[in-house]
Design a protein around this motif. Structure first.
Motif, short mmCIF file in Angstrom:
data_model
loop_
_atom_site.label_atom_id
_atom_site.label_comp_id
_atom_site.label_asym_id
_atom_site.label_seq_id
_atom_site.Cartn_x
_atom_site.Cartn_y
_atom_site.Cartn_z
N CYS A 90 0.72 -1.26 -0.11
CA CYS A 90 0.12 0.07 -0.06
C CYS A 90 0.86 1.23 -0.18
O CYS A 90 0.56 2.43 -0.71
CB CYS A 90 -1.10 0.07 1.21
SG CYS A 90 -2.38 -1.36 1.06
N GLY A 91 2.13 1.45 0.89
CA GLY A 91 2.89 2.50 0.77
C GLY A 91 3.45 2.47 -0.56
O GLY A 91 3.55 3.76 -0.97
N ALA A 92 3.78 1.56 -1.26
CA ALA A 92 4.43 1.66 -2.56
C ALA A 92 3.39 2.28 -3.43
O ALA A 92 4.00 2.81 -4.40
CB ALA A 92 4.97 0.37 -3.01
N LEU A 93 2.24 1.81 -3.32
CA LEU A 93 1.12 2.45 -4.34
C LEU A 93 0.75 3.77 -3.85
O LEU A 93 -0.15 4.24 -4.41
CB LEU A 93 -0.05 1.46 -4.35
CG LEU A 93 0.45 0.02 -5.12
CD1 LEU A 93 -0.72 -0.88 -4.83
CD2 LEU A 93 0.81 0.35 -6.48
N GLY A 94 1.20 4.24 -2.92
CA GLY A 94 0.97 5.73 -2.47
C GLY A 94 -0.44 5.75 -1.64
O GLY A 94 -1.33 6.89 -1.95
N VAL A 95 -0.89 4.64 -1.22
CA VAL A 95 -2.05 4.37 -0.66
C VAL A 95 -2.20 4.39 0.82
O VAL A 95 -1.45 3.48 1.53
CB VAL A 95 -3.03 3.02 -0.94
CG1 VAL A 95 -4.27 2.98 -0.33
CG2 VAL A 95 -3.15 3.04 -2.46
N ASP A 96 -2.96 5.30 1.79
CA ASP A 96 -2.88 5.24 3.06
C ASP A 96 -3.97 4.52 3.70
O ASP A 96 -5.23 5.06 3.46
CB ASP A 96 -2.58 6.62 3.66
CG ASP A 96 -2.50 6.87 5.24
OD1 ASP A 96 -1.86 5.83 5.81
OD2 ASP A 96 -3.08 7.56 5.88
N ARG A 97 -4.06 3.54 4.63
CA ARG A 97 -5.28 2.81 4.95
C ARG A 97 -6.41 2.82 4.21
O ARG A 97 -7.27 3.37 4.52
CB ARG A 97 -5.50 3.85 6.32
CG ARG A 97 -4.46 3.63 7.48
CD ARG A 97 -5.09 4.34 8.76
NE ARG A 97 -5.97 3.34 9.61
CZ ARG A 97 -7.06 3.75 9.78
NH1 ARG A 97 -7.65 4.58 9.43
NH2 ARG A 97 -8.00 2.58 10.49
N PRO A 98 -6.32 1.79 3.22
CA PRO A 98 -7.34 1.79 2.33
C PRO A 98 -8.44 0.96 2.95
O PRO A 98 -8.33 0.27 4.18
CB PRO A 98 -6.91 0.91 1.23
CG PRO A 98 -5.78 0.14 1.88
CD PRO A 98 -5.06 0.84 2.97
N HIS A 99 -9.66 0.83 2.57
CA HIS A 99 -10.56 -0.21 2.52
C HIS A 99 -10.09 -1.57 2.36
O HIS A 99 -9.37 -1.43 1.01
CB HIS A 99 -12.09 0.00 1.93
CG HIS A 99 -12.59 1.52 2.46
ND1 HIS A 99 -13.08 1.75 3.78
CD2 HIS A 99 -12.70 2.73 1.67
CE1 HIS A 99 -13.75 2.99 3.88
NE2 HIS A 99 -13.37 3.43 2.53
N VAL A 100 -10.31 -2.40 2.70
CA VAL A 100 -10.00 -3.76 2.33
C VAL A 100 -11.22 -4.94 2.16
O VAL A 100 -11.87 -4.68 3.07
CB VAL A 100 -8.83 -4.43 2.98
CG1 VAL A 100 -9.10 -4.72 4.31
CG2 VAL A 100 -8.13 -5.57 2.26
#
Length: 276
Positions: A90-100
């Motif tokens: 998620c960090g590598a994709l620039g996403v902070d605390r997504p829904h999952v």
């Protein structure tokens, strides 16, 4: 179009580089989708159009599955390795605390991500980890039999079987309640994904002692179970509710273990409701 991202995770033997394949589409709040053992991101294809209308959807091939390479030599496929790897992804994709949202193995991983507070909501579809020992042995035995079958069927025969409803049922009725709805191309692709999954056996080995018994505090959780799940029986949903008292427990009428194919509209609605 499928993309690939590489990133580094810390491991007992030092930093290791991982590479993960994923499909990303849509716009809105981020939503990470995690498939089950032996499957690939395409398990989510039936629900992607609806989800992508409201979410930035990232459907991944877990390490050692689909077209994602296996974990580096010596790394275990246990939760303590895979969950931090997903956080690093998620960090590598620039996403902070997504829904999952996750199915089966992916549902277990989704719940662990919630317990580690790495996500903002969890939707778990027939998650692993709420079995008795007998139920676990039954599920693992069934999965091993499916894997053996996938390896024994020659590709030309597989192609012929997939072109008939009866053939698709023979190949996939363990996981789908309505296997005839799956396209021949999808059935061939997922059978080959099961056959070739480098992480299959090590994931099973890592799962032998898994039992999900603690709560997921501070994160909205939805647990959904198909009424025709033949792999992880629906009574396991009651145990999930006991372990996670605040969870919303949802029945998926007429759905099997991989419900996205059996009732895409219902499953998409459950995921979107859980992520609001």
């Amino acid at each position: 179009m499928v993309s690939k991202v590489s990133f580094t995770i810390d491991a007992p033997g030092g930093p290791h580089k991982l590479s993960v394949s994923y499909e990303r589409l849509g716009a809105g709040e981020p939503l990470l989708l995690l498939h089950g053992i032996g499957h690939h991101w395409q398990a989510w294809e039936p629900v992607l159009p609806v989800l992508a209308a409201e979410r930035d959807v990232i459907a991944v091939d877990l390490p050692g599955f689909g077209t994602s390479p296996a974990l580096p030599h010596g790394m275990s496929y246990d939760l303590s390795t895979v969950v931090p790897a997903l956080g690093a992804l998620c960090g590598a994709l620039g996403v902070d605390r997504p829904h999952v949202a996750g199915n089966s193995l992916g549902g277990l991983l989704a719940l662990e991500l919630g317990r580690e507070n790495l996500v903002r909501s969890v939707t778990a579809l027939s998650p692993a980890g709420f079995w008795t020992e007998g139920e676990r042995r039954y599920a693992f035995g069934t999965l091993l039999a499916m894997r053996r079958g996938a390896r024994l069927v020659p590709e030309p025969v597989l192609g012929r079987l997939s072109r008939t409803a009866a053939g698709r049922a023979a190949l996939t009725s363990t996981i789908y309640a309505r296997p005839g709805r799956r396209s021949p191309q999808a059935v061939v692709a997922e059978t080959l994904a099961l056959r070739d999954a480098a992480g299959f056996r090590k994931t099973l080995d890592a799962g032998r002692g898994v039992q999900f018994t603690s709560d997921v505090p501070g994160v909205p959780v939805t647990v959904a179970w198909g009424t025709r799940d033949r792999l992880l029986l629906r009574r396991q949903g009651i145990r999930a509710k006991r372990a996670i008292p605040g969870a919303r427990l949802v029945r998926l009428p007429g759905c099997g273990h991989v419900p996205m194919n059996d009732d895409p509209a219902l499953v998409a609605r459950v995921i979107l409701d859980g992520s609001r």
